[in-house]
Design an enzyme around this catalytic site. Structure first.
Site, PDB file in Angstrom:
ATOM      1  N   LYS A 116      -7.713   5.612  39.324  1.00  9.08           N
ATOM      2  CA  LYS A 116      -6.725   6.071  38.064  1.00  9.08           C
ATOM      3  C   LYS A 116      -6.797   7.511  38.135  1.00  9.08           C
ATOM      4  O   LYS A 116      -5.957   8.157  37.671  1.00  9.08           O
ATOM      5  CB  LYS A 116      -6.766   5.420  37.011  1.00  9.08           C
ATOM      6  CG  LYS A 116      -6.201   3.894  37.045  1.00  9.08           C
ATOM      7  CD  LYS A 116      -6.360   3.147  35.778  1.00  9.08           C
ATOM      8  CE  LYS A 116      -5.705   1.827  35.727  1.00  9.08           C
ATOM      9  NZ  LYS A 116      -6.049   0.977  36.664  1.00  9.08           N
ATOM     10  N   GLU A 200      -6.602   8.538  27.304  1.00  6.59           N
ATOM     11  CA  GLU A 200      -5.210   8.835  27.370  1.00  6.59           C
ATOM     12  C   GLU A 200      -4.546   8.811  25.873  1.00  6.59           C
ATOM     13  O   GLU A 200      -4.995   7.986  25.416  1.00  6.59           O
ATOM     14  CB  GLU A 200      -4.223   7.619  28.424  1.00  6.59           C
ATOM     15  CG  GLU A 200      -4.492   7.805  29.743  1.00  6.59           C
ATOM     16  CD  GLU A 200      -3.414   6.665  30.267  1.00  6.59           C
ATOM     17  OE1 GLU A 200      -2.813   5.982  29.631  1.00  6.59           O
ATOM     18  OE2 GLU A 200      -3.391   6.894  31.662  1.00  6.59           O
ATOM     19  N   HIS A 235      -2.475  -7.404  28.411  1.00  6.30           N
ATOM     20  CA  HIS A 235      -2.094  -6.293  29.390  1.00  6.30           C
ATOM     21  C   HIS A 235      -1.887  -7.372  30.826  1.00  6.30           C
ATOM     22  O   HIS A 235      -1.701  -6.757  31.721  1.00  6.30           O
ATOM     23  CB  HIS A 235      -3.480  -5.681  29.861  1.00  6.30           C
ATOM     24  CG  HIS A 235      -3.852  -4.726  28.823  1.00  6.30           C
ATOM     25  ND1 HIS A 235      -3.333  -3.901  28.108  1.00  6.30           N
ATOM     26  CD2 HIS A 235      -5.125  -4.797  27.843  1.00  6.30           C
ATOM     27  CE1 HIS A 235      -3.765  -3.158  27.020  1.00  6.30           C
ATOM     28  NE2 HIS A 235      -4.930  -4.017  26.947  1.00  6.30           N
ATOM     29  N   ARG A 297       1.073  -2.337  47.091  1.00  6.54           N
ATOM     30  CA  ARG A 297       1.312  -3.587  47.716  1.00  6.54           C
ATOM     31  C   ARG A 297       2.561  -4.208  47.163  1.00  6.54           C
ATOM     32  O   ARG A 297       3.334  -3.577  46.361  1.00  6.54           O
ATOM     33  CB  ARG A 297       0.103  -4.710  47.313  1.00  6.54           C
ATOM     34  CG  ARG A 297       0.061  -4.533  45.902  1.00  6.54           C
ATOM     35  CD  ARG A 297      -1.040  -5.612  45.385  1.00  6.54           C
ATOM     36  NE  ARG A 297      -1.369  -5.620  44.109  1.00  6.54           N
ATOM     37  CZ  ARG A 297      -0.791  -5.880  42.939  1.00  6.54           C
ATOM     38  NH1 ARG A 297       0.414  -6.390  42.951  1.00  6.54           N
ATOM     39  NH2 ARG A 297      -1.156  -5.515  41.699  1.00  6.54           N
TER      40      ARG A 297
END
Length: 629
Positions: A116, A200, A235, A297
């Site tokens: 990430k 973040e 999530h 993907r």
């Protein structure tokens, strides 16, 4: 076009790939573990190869076994599906090195987007907007604390190598940061072998917007518009839709342009998804949407894109892997109507969404809407893999109609004794905020038990169960009784039926013939000495409460010993009328290869005993009843 494809996956996605291959005349090869020997994808493929024991790490995650299977069967290419090895760059490279065609992006592209922090840096350099935060190499607690303070609270800690919510923590205030950081690092290390994190800015009203992209080997990249996956639980996506509600053309152009820019930055080939986080506090705006990550993907939720564009994305993958150009140009793609997808899982919302395993002794999936199923009636849901039963997809002219169709489809689901989340999906679709398009990723958590705890059966369902016990509805060979009506001279028959659903007691008159719902909203089956009523996606197992008192002395849950899960009774340690002390054993139940001893919850006498050694029992069945002395 390719001549033969080995699918390095199982379940729903393996069947999905097989379906397109068969339509195109491409030979299909399946792989399977011990647990999947009789699975649908194995039966539907042209050939299948056993690759190991049930545990994924010994089968579906063993790249060398999969490549050997491809060589053994003469497969020309390998399709990874999603999950397992689909985003493993080393496996992709090994496939190519073995002289096989990899149906997916280049290994370098997978690596570029795999971490990430590196991906966000790359995207920022390419001009793709990224969420404000910290991506630095200094992972000391002091530096991370300082950066969190600078970003401001709440702040989000995310594992660099993470996914699926693992290693992610929301920190509300400074005092909670150190503990949350330590927890996120431990979880990340356990899940990914990498405890590095990034920070973040936490978006207060986050929406999950993602864009389907496709690239070919001729340098062309297009997008197939956006999806909204904001309805999430911990999530994990629950219901996905396309297009995103509230998305105007200017914002759509901003986010799709950014997605194509991101794909070009890594020379992307094949199907991919660029995920963005949007601040929806003032509606969707192009300047409040930031890059989150890329999935290299095909996504689980790709069917909603197929429905609104009329394209088969698996076919696109096969054609791109064959060296062909993309089937359509950007100008030839358009949005048609609205599509939604619900993920139907074998899980029990009442136990925190724990997987529910066992044989699907009864399974009815809705007719009409597209249903991409992993299993069918009689199949086994095992503890080894993701417990998906099916994806249910609807497509309509409007969002309201798509919701209505999906709600009806989820309400029509019947499964037993395996538990499902169908009722939970129905309640999500009934939510007023979701119906209005006012959804963010916190909606399910904010609603809490109102969504995930199942309601009691309706009065109609209870009356219908009573009618089945009384033999007043259409019966089949599984219905245990034909009549329970009492007889008294010069008086009408006693028609009150006493029943239980788990620990909850009901007493009612059965529905009169023709009075119970005839529109299919309620259905029932007989299972042993139980009647299972299906209503709004829920399965309520009713048993006769032969020992209940009419005056209500036997309250629901008062000494009722329930089966905590489906299993086999190994032994019974007591008998009716026996005096027991708190903690005395009542019986031993074997489930999930473990023995569970059910004990007396208080001192009392065994008023009922509905158990015998060797009997198979379902979850929630009253096995015994203890009365206090």
């Amino acid at each position: 076009m390719l001549k033969s494809v080995l699918i390095a996956n199982r379940g729903e996605i393996a069947r999905r790939v097989i379906r397109t291959c068969k339509r195109l005349g491409v030979r299909t090869l399946a792989v399977y573990s011990d647990a999947d020997a009789k699975s649908l994808h194995v039966r539907e493929a042209d050939d299948a190869v056993h690759i190991g024991p049930s545990a994924a790490k010994e089968s579906y995650l063993r790249g060398e076994k999969i490549i050997a299977a491809a060589k053994q069967t003469g497969a020309e290419a390998i399709h990874p599906g999603y999950g397992f090895l689909s985003e493993n760059a080393d496996f992709a490279q090994a496939v190519i090195d073995a002289g096989l065609i990899w149906i997916g992006p280049k290994p370098d592209s997978i690596r570029a987007m795999g971490l990430k922090d590196a991906a966000k840096k790359l995207m920022a350099e390419a001009g793709v907007p990224t969420t404000p935060g910290y991506l630095g190499e200094d992972q000391s607690e002091e530096r991370l604390q300082k950066e969190a303070d600078a970003i401001g609270y709440p702040v989000l800690i995310k594992a660099v190598a993470g996914g699926g919510g693992k290693g992610m923590r929301k920190v509300e205030k400074r005092a909670e940061f150190k503990a949350a950081l330590a927890s996120a690092k431990r979880e990340a290390a356990a899940a990914f072998g990498d405890d590095r994190v990034l920070l973040e800015m936490y978006v207060q009203r986050p929406r999950h917007i993602e864009v389907q992209v496709f690239g070919d080997t001729h340098g062309t990249v297009v997008h197939l518009f956006e999806r909204d996956c904001s309805l999430q639980r911990r999530h994990q996506k629950v219901i996905e839709e396309a297009p995103a509600p509230g998305m105007d053309e200017a914002t759509r152009k901003a986010v799709t342009d950014a997605a194509v820019l991101a794909a070009r930055a890594v020379n992307y080939v094949g199907a991919g998804t660029i995920e963005f986080i949007a601040d929806a506090s003032e509606g969707l705006r192009g300047d409040r949407i930031w890059f989150m990550e890329m999935n290299t993907r095909l996504q689980v939720e790709h069917p909603v894109t197929e429905e609104i564009t009329g394209q088969d994305l698996v076919e696109w993958q096969l054609r791109v892997a064959s060296g062909e150009k993309l089937p359509l140009k950007q100008s030839e793609l358009a949005i048609n109507g609205h599509a939604m997808e619900a993920r139907l899982y074998a899980e029990n919302p009442d136990t925190g969404f724990l997987p529910s395993t066992g044989k699907l002794e009864h399974l009815h999936l809705p007719y009409g809407p597209r249903t991409d199923a992993a299993v069918e009636y009689g199949d086994e849901v095992t503890p080894f893999y993701d417990p998906m039963i099916a994806k249910i997809i609807t497509h309509a002219d409007t969002r309201d109609d798509a919701i209505a169709q999906l709600r009806e489809a989820c309400a029509d689901v019947e499964a037993f004794p395996v538990k499902t989340n169908a009722g939970f999906l129905v309640r999500c679709l009934d939510d007023e905020s979701f119906a209005a398009g006012e959804v963010d990723t916190s909606l399910i958590a904010a609603r809490g038990e109102a969504l995930w705890h199942r309601p009691p059966p309706s009065a109609d369902a209870v009356a219908y169960a009573a009618a089945r016990f009384m033999g007043q509805t259409q019966t089949d060979e599984r219905t245990p009784w034909t009549s329970l009506g009492g007889f008294r001279i010069n008086a009408p028959a006693q028609i009150k039926v006493r029943m239980r659903v788990g620990a909850e007691a009901f007493e009612t008159a059965p529905a009169e013939p023709g009075v119970y719902p005839s529109d299919g909203s309620i259905d029932a089956i007989g299972v042993g000495h139980s009647i299972v009523v299906f209503e709004d996606g829920e399965a309520y197992e009713f048993t006769l409460d032969m020992g209940a008192h009419a005056d209500g002395e036997a309250a629901a849950g008062d000494g009722a010993i329930l089966s905590p899960m489906p299993g086999k009774i190994v032994s019974v340690a007591t008998k009716a009328g026996a005096q027991l002390k708190k903690g005395d054993p009542i019986l031993v139940l074997e489930a999930m290869k473990m023995e569970h001893t059910l004990t007396a919850p208080f001192d009392g006498v065994v008023a009922e005993l509905n158990a015998s050694a060797g009997a198979q029992v379902s979850e929630g069945v009253v096995l015994a009843k203890l009365e206090k002395q």
